[in-house]
Structures are given as C-alpha cells and as structure tokens.
Motif scaffolding. Structure first.
Motif, PDB file in Angstrom:
ATOM      1  N   GLY A   1       3.878   3.290  -5.565  1.00 27.16           N
ATOM      2  CA  GLY A   1       2.886   3.326  -6.640  1.00 27.16           C
ATOM      3  C   GLY A   1       1.487   3.059  -6.133  1.00 27.16           C
ATOM      4  O   GLY A   1       0.513   3.664  -6.600  1.00 27.16           O
ATOM      5  N   LYS A   2       1.374   2.155  -5.145  1.00 27.89           N
ATOM      6  CA  LYS A   2       0.056   1.867  -4.579  1.00 27.89           C
ATOM      7  C   LYS A   2      -0.523   3.089  -3.886  1.00 27.89           C
ATOM      8  O   LYS A   2      -1.729   3.362  -3.960  1.00 27.89           O
ATOM      9  CB  LYS A   2       0.180   0.702  -3.608  1.00 27.89           C
ATOM     10  CG  LYS A   2      -1.147   0.140  -3.125  1.00 27.89           C
ATOM     11  CD  LYS A   2      -0.933  -1.104  -2.287  1.00 27.89           C
ATOM     12  CE  LYS A   2      -2.272  -1.701  -1.854  1.00 27.89           C
ATOM     13  NZ  LYS A   2      -2.069  -2.929  -1.042  1.00 27.89           N
ATOM     14  N   ALA A   3       0.339   3.865  -3.209  1.00 27.73           N
ATOM     15  CA  ALA A   3      -0.133   5.084  -2.557  1.00 27.73           C
ATOM     16  C   ALA A   3      -0.614   6.120  -3.573  1.00 27.73           C
ATOM     17  O   ALA A   3      -1.639   6.784  -3.369  1.00 27.73           O
ATOM     18  CB  ALA A   3       0.987   5.666  -1.690  1.00 27.73           C
ATOM     19  N   GLU A   4       0.102   6.244  -4.689  1.00 22.37           N
ATOM     20  CA  GLU A   4      -0.316   7.191  -5.728  1.00 22.37           C
ATOM     21  C   GLU A   4      -1.613   6.741  -6.389  1.00 22.37           C
ATOM     22  O   GLU A   4      -2.481   7.563  -6.714  1.00 22.37           O
ATOM     23  CB  GLU A   4       0.791   7.345  -6.775  1.00 22.37           C
ATOM     24  CG  GLU A   4       2.038   8.045  -6.279  1.00 22.37           C
ATOM     25  CD  GLU A   4       1.774   9.494  -5.940  1.00 22.37           C
ATOM     26  OE1 GLU A   4       0.933  10.130  -6.614  1.00 22.37           O
ATOM     27  OE2 GLU A   4       2.402   9.994  -4.984  1.00 22.37           O
ATOM     28  N   TYR A   5      -1.760   5.440  -6.603  1.00 15.00           N
ATOM     29  CA  TYR A   5      -3.015   4.921  -7.152  1.00 15.00           C
ATOM     30  C   TYR A   5      -4.180   5.229  -6.214  1.00 15.00           C
ATOM     31  O   TYR A   5      -5.296   5.561  -6.653  1.00 15.00           O
ATOM     32  CB  TYR A   5      -2.923   3.417  -7.382  1.00 15.00           C
ATOM     33  CG  TYR A   5      -2.336   3.026  -8.712  1.00 15.00           C
ATOM     34  CD1 TYR A   5      -2.942   3.409  -9.909  1.00 15.00           C
ATOM     35  CD2 TYR A   5      -1.177   2.262  -8.791  1.00 15.00           C
ATOM     36  CE1 TYR A   5      -2.402   3.042 -11.136  1.00 15.00           C
ATOM     37  CE2 TYR A   5      -0.627   1.892 -10.005  1.00 15.00           C
ATOM     38  CZ  TYR A   5      -1.247   2.285 -11.175  1.00 15.00           C
ATOM     39  OH  TYR A   5      -0.708   1.932 -12.383  1.00 15.00           O
ATOM     40  N   ALA A   6      -3.933   5.109  -4.900  1.00 18.55           N
ATOM     41  CA  ALA A   6      -4.991   5.397  -3.929  1.00 18.55           C
ATOM     42  C   ALA A   6      -5.405   6.866  -3.989  1.00 18.55           C
ATOM     43  O   ALA A   6      -6.600   7.195  -3.903  1.00 18.55           O
ATOM     44  CB  ALA A   6      -4.512   5.030  -2.525  1.00 18.55           C
TER      45      ALA A   6
END
Length: 722
Positions: free
Chosen positions: A87-92
């Motif tokens: 999820g953190k990668a998608e937020y980035a």
C-alpha cells in the motif's frame, strides 16, 4: 507547376500529421480503455514532439490525475487488507503522479505508519486572570466534629494566608470535613460542593463565599468572551444548534454571529465557553469531496429500403377537347379553357379526348448507417451539492400570445416571443459521501434531440429521461442502460389491387421501409477524494452537568467527577445534614428565589416548583404581579410534566394587561398523577421601571388522582428594581 503542387501536397500532409498526431491518438485509445500508464507514455511523447500544443499538455495532466486516482484506490484496498508495504508503494505512485494534492500524503502517513498519528486540536483551558497566592500549596486540616462553616473557612484562610468574605445570605451551618493533603483550590471546591456554596476570587488573596443559587450565580459569576472563526459551516446556520445545546434554565448564553467574517462570539462562564469550543470543533468540519467519472455512449443505427415502382401522381385524368399549350421562359404549360362551340361537338371521335397519366419511376435504394457518440466527462464536487453537466445547444421555440390593441379591447394582436430550449445531453448528479467509504448518487439523465418540425415549423423535440438513486462503494463502476428507442416504419404505395399481386406487385407499387434504433449507455464511477476528517477526540462523549456545578471558582473548570478523591464518611454526614436542613415534605407551590434585586430593563427568571405528598391528577395555578414594573415575556414548561408522559397537556395563559398568568397541567392517564417534587414552570420576566413588587400565587386548584380536591400552600418572591 508540378513542383508547386508537390510543395502544397507536402505542406498539407505535414499539417494533417501534426493535427492528428499518432501518439496522441494512441494515448486517447489507451485512455478510453482505462490503461492510464500507457496513456501517460503516449501523451508524454506527443507533448515532447509538439511542445507548443496545449491540447497534449492538458491530455497528459488529465491522464496523470486519473492514474493517481487509480493507484490511490489500490493503495486503500491494500492498506485495508493489512498489506502496508504494498500500500505504501501505491501511495507513493499516486503522490508522484499528483504531487499538488497534499491530502494523498496525509492519508498515506496515517494509513501506513505503525502508530496512527492524528493531528489533535489543542484544547486550551480558559484560566481565570487572577491567581491565588497562598503560603502553603497543600492543606493539612481536619474537622472531625461539627464546626461552624464560617469557622472552617477562617481556619483555612489563616493557614493559607487568604482572606474570606461572605455574602449577606451566607448561612453558618455546622459542618465536618477532612482536608488533609488537599490543594488550596481543591479544598475550597470540596467545602463549597458539600455545603451548597460557591466561591469567587476577588484578588490574589481575597475570596468571597456565596450561596449557590441561580440568582447569586448571575450576580457574582464572571463571564468571558471568545470569538470563533468558522471555516466550513455558515455561522448563521450554526447559531440555532449551538444555542440549543448551551441552553440553561438559569440564564441564556449570549451568542452573536458576524456574517462578513463568518464568526461566532460567545459570552458566558468559562465552562460554557469551553463546551462551545469543543462543539464548534466537532461541527466545523470540511465536507467530503468526490470525483465522478462518467462514460456516456450513444449508439444509433438507421436502416432504409425503397424498392418498386413509384408514380409521380396518384390520379389519372381524361378530358374532352384539345388542350392548348403556351411557352414562357422555356417552360411549356398545357391548359384548357373549358368552353366549346356547340356546333362542333362530337363525342364519337377519340381525337377530341385527352388523357393525363402519371409518370413511373423505378426505386432501388437501400442504406444502413451507424453512429456512435462517446463522452467522458469528469466532475468533481463536494458532498450534498449538485453537479451539472450539459453538452448540446439551445433551440429557440416560438411562443405566441394575444393582447388587445387598445385598452379594454379584444385580444387580437399576436405577440411572438422565443424561449431557449436546451437540446443535447444533460447530467445532474448529487453525491452523498458516507463514513463507510460509500457514495450515494442521485442521478438524473436527460437526452433530448430534434425530431423534425411540426405545425408552423415549430421544432419537435424528442426526450428520453431517467432518474435513479444508487449507492456505490469507493471506485465501484455501475452500468446504467435502458434509454432505448426503436422506431420502425413500413409504407406501401401503388395501384390498388395490382400492388398486392405476389411477386408482380412491385411493378405496380413501391415499398418504403425504415428502422431507427438509438440507445444511450452510461457508466458511472465515484472516487472519494477527501473524507470528513474525524479524530478519536471527536468520537468521545462530552460530559455536561445539568446545571452549573456547585463550588466552582471563576475561570476554573471542575475536576472530573470520576477523578475526585471522595471520603465516604464525609459524604454520608453531608447527606444527613441536608436531610435535616430540608423542610418536611408538604403540598406546596413555591416561587424561587424568594428575593431578587435587579436593574431596570433587565431580563430575569423565576422558578415555580411543586412539592406534594399526594398524587395530583390536574391542577391550575394563577400568578399575579405588578404589570407597571414587570412584563412576563414567556412561560417555559418545567420537567415535572414530562414525568407524566410526552403528551401531557400544559396550560399557560399570559395577560400582561391585568398582571396575571395561569399555568397548569392535566395527567393523560386517568387515575394516575404526579407525586414528589419538581419544576412546574420557569417565568421569564422583563423589568420596566424602578420599584418593588411581589410575584405571588393568587389561587391554586388541584385535584388528586382519586378525584378529591387537595389543599396546597404557596410562597411568593420579592422583586426589587433599582
């Protein structure tokens, strides 16, 4: 000449390639299929090839925002599933595609961090401007045997270096209490709370002790004024709700609003102002925002077939006589006068007759056409606000009215005016964002088109309309179809009887067959861009006393009741003293406070209380006052009648001319009445002039639940107006 033509052809070819750039067309196709990353790649290539073309830059920005929303939805799904790294990668990715949206970074930090960090609003406590200066920080006093209350305060003052003064209505009752290891102000609150008093700080070393009743609170309590500037709610809309929540039976809270600054200013005690501040912080929240993606496709198909023999006219004519011909401007016209000489009439000769036959045309026509109209509008708006999208044109529709030429005449003069009618595709959407990450959409779709002309060439407008309310999850796509129109026409023209012969009938007639199909398909997808920001502090309950807590000092809020150290023995002694001091229960109607001093043109309240040992089924009380000095503005129903049920009738009749008021109630249940003590009503008065008068009970009529009359005593209130 050939070189010039070649140069012109090359220039036109270059211009056409520039207008229809291949990367732009590929990007548009990828965007239609929601392949956002491919669309961004093609649009970037088109922008680099044609840096001065704004269309490509706008298309690239649109694709980046759409891709950012797509990655944001995926990030929310992964974060909800507990996959924080993914999820953190998608937020980035979402933040890189749309760096100007700071809400994405805040949401990413709150959703992916190990410990959720919420920005809590700082709750500053309103402090009284004057602080007590004492010799000792804690008190070591105990009074195991009953001692005069005044002596206890004086002993506390001697220990701490404070001076105590007492109100004229202060009662020196016997009292016992243990103040060991208490702070000075905590000791003051404990004594005042148990003895039904409160204190007011006069200066750094002086405190006044006052009996705790509404009138004394109004006389001694200091108020503070604070202004709150609202960002999301209209101040005038919040005024009514805030006044209702801060309502008190002792005095109304002063609240004003500024329309220009959108602010609310409150004047009341520090406890009430702090409560108002917490309520305003909870209510003044920004509305949620949503982006709605629409894909509107209109597909139409028209089929036409004309086959057979078509005639120029529908009749055959024969006449006697030879028609005459005249030529004018190259056009020959054949006419017959219709007048003949009787001597030359001979009906037996065929040469005297003329026959008019229609011309025959062979029709061989068949056509099939398809039309597709596609639109992809993107609408962004706030929750509970309507969004409107209209694509089309305005058609003038004539409207004729008749008016008289002269005054009083008949309406015969036509006056034509034109009304502009929207024709095209109109979409109205009203979203409502829920806390469950769902969106309710109120959708209204209207498709209008020109259907020809009618009488006096007035346009005929075809209309297709659908209204629907649907609830979708964040990012869920829904297909709305059904705006279908299927129109079929068959017409056969020809010679009667002969046109109906099988196979050969087409030689004596023609068939016109047409079919038109139109369907509108709509897909709708909502994306929640910003939800209503809620913190854990907003979800906590607000503890509010029914009335202002006894024993509180000005500017200091009472400590939480659950955190106060309690002494069970002291509490039991205080309760026993109250029972001894309270008069025995009797049938009585009392007006409180018994005495009050006011200024002219001042509003005040008197409480009408009822105490009875017998059940009262219904009663009425007539109150009298001096109408020259007082004006009774209103009578508020007390809590006593609500104990009998929600539909308990309450009587109030105000007559300021004679200075009387009648109040009463009647039990809705036969054989059941009120027993005990409670507030019957609250009288809201306004002083008019200086003087002294009495608000008293003129008469009381009470009937018990058993139908027997009851006797009640009464008391009055003395009002002094300075």
């Amino acid at each position: 000449m050939k070189k010039s033509l070649l140069a012109i052809f090359i220039a036109l070819s270059s211009w056409s390639c520039m207008a229809l750039s291949l990367p732009y067309r590929l990007g548009t196709e990828a965007e239609m299929n929601k392949k956002w990353d491919e669309a961004i790649k093609y649009y970037e290539r088109a922008s680099l090839e044609h840096p001065t073309e704004p269309v490509y830059r706008l298309a690239l920005e649109r694709a980046k925002i759409s891709s950012s929303l797509s990655h944001l939805q995926e990030a929310r799904r992964l974060a909800a599933a507990g996959m924080k790294d993914e999820g953190k990668a998608e937020y980035a990715k979402a933040q890189a595609l749309n760096p100007r949206d700071s809400a994405i970074s805040r949401e990413a930090e709150a959703a992916t961090s190990e410990v959720a960090k919420e920005a809590q609003a700082k709750n500053e406590k309103i402090e009284f401007p004057i602080k007590l200066k004492t010799k000792e920080e804690s008190v070591k006093l105990t009074f195991p045997v009953e001692t005069g209350l005044k002596s206890i305060f004086l002993a506390l003052g001697k220990t701490t270096g404070l001076s105590f003064i007492f109100d004229e209505q202060f009662r020196d009752t016997p009292f016992s209490i243990d103040l060991t290891n208490m702070g000075v102000e905590q000791a003051l609150r404990s004594i005042c709370l148990a003895s039904k008093n409160f204190y007011r700080i006069i200066d750094e070393r002086t405190v006044i002790i006052v009996p705790d009743n509404p009138m004394k609170r109004m006389q001694y309590e200091a108020n503070c004024i604070k202004t709150f500037y609202l960002s999301n709610v209209v101040a005038q809309d919040m005024l009514g709700s805030l006044s209702q929540m801060l309502r008190s039976t002792t005095k109304p809270t002063t609240i004003i609003f500024d329309k220009n600054l959108n602010s609310i200013t409150i004047r009341d005690t520090p406890q009430v102002v702090e409560l108002a501040e917490r309520l305003i912080r909870v209510w003044d929240k920004p509305k949620a925002e949503v982006v709605v993606d629409l894909e509107i496709m209109e597909v139409s198909r028209t089929r036409l077939r004309q086959l057979g023999i078509s005639f120029s006219q529908d009749n055959v004519g024969i006449q006697y006589g030879t028609p005459t011909s005249s030529t004018s401007g190259g056009t020959t016209t054949t006419t017959s006068s219709g007048w003949f000489n009787l001597s030359g009439i001979d009906f037996t000769k065929t040469g005297n007759y003329s026959v008019n036959l229609p011309l025959a045309y062979l029709q061989l026509l068949e056509s099939d056409s398809d039309t597709k109209l596609l639109a992809q509008p993107r609408l962004r708006g706030v929750s509970d606000e309507e969004m409107r999208h209209l694509v089309g044109q305005k058609i003038p529709i004539p409207m004729t009215t008749f008016s008289p030429i002269a005054a009083g005449g008949v309406s015969t003069q036509p006056i034509t005016s034109y009304q502009q009618q929207d024709v095209g595709l109109e979409v109205k959407i009203k979203p409502t964002v829920h806390f469950e990450k769902e969106v309710t959409l109120s959708v209204e779709i209207k498709v209008t088109s020109l259907g020809g002309t009618g009488y006096a060439d007035i346009p005929i407008i075809n209309n297709r309309e659908i209204k629907n309310v649907l609830r979708l999850k964040d990012g869920e796509t829904n297909l709305i179809g059904g705006l279908l129109r299927d129109e079929e026409r068959n017409a056969v023209k020809g010679i009667p009887a002969l046109k109906d012969i099988p196979l050969l009938g087409r030689l004596f007639g023609a068939e016109d067959k047409s079919r038109e199909q139109t369907e509108v398909i709509l897909t709708i997808t909502p994306y929640i861009v910003r939800s209503i920001p809620l913190s854990t502090e907003d979800e906590k309950a607000l503890w509010v006393d029914v009335e202002t807590p006894s024993g509180g000092s000005q500017g200091e809020m009472e400590a939480d009741v659950m955190e106060r150290p309690l002494n069970a023995l002291d509490a039991e002694r205080a309760q026993m003293r109250r029972r001894v001091q309270e008069p025995a229960a009797a049938n009585q109607v009392s007006i409180l406070p018994p005495s009050i001093e006011l200024r002219s043109e001042q509003e005040f309240r008197l409480a009408v209380n009822l105490r009875t040992e017998n059940e009262i089924g219904n009663m009425s009380v007539v109150l009298s006052y001096d109408s020259r000095l007082l004006t009774l503005k209103d009578v508020a129903e007390g809590g006593l009648t609500r104990l009998l049920g929600e539909k308990t009738p309450f009587l109030k009749n105000i007559d300021n001319g004679s200075g009387t008021c009648t109040i009463g109630f009647s039990s809705p249940v036969i054989g059941k009445g009120f027993k005990g003590g409670g507030a019957l009503a609250t009288l809201v008065f306004q002083t008019k002039a200086s003087g002294e008068c009495t608000v008293s009970v003129s008469s009381v009529s009470a009937i018990g639940s058993n139908g027997q009359p009851l006797m009640l005593q009464s008391s009055s209130s003395r009002v002094i107006i300075r």
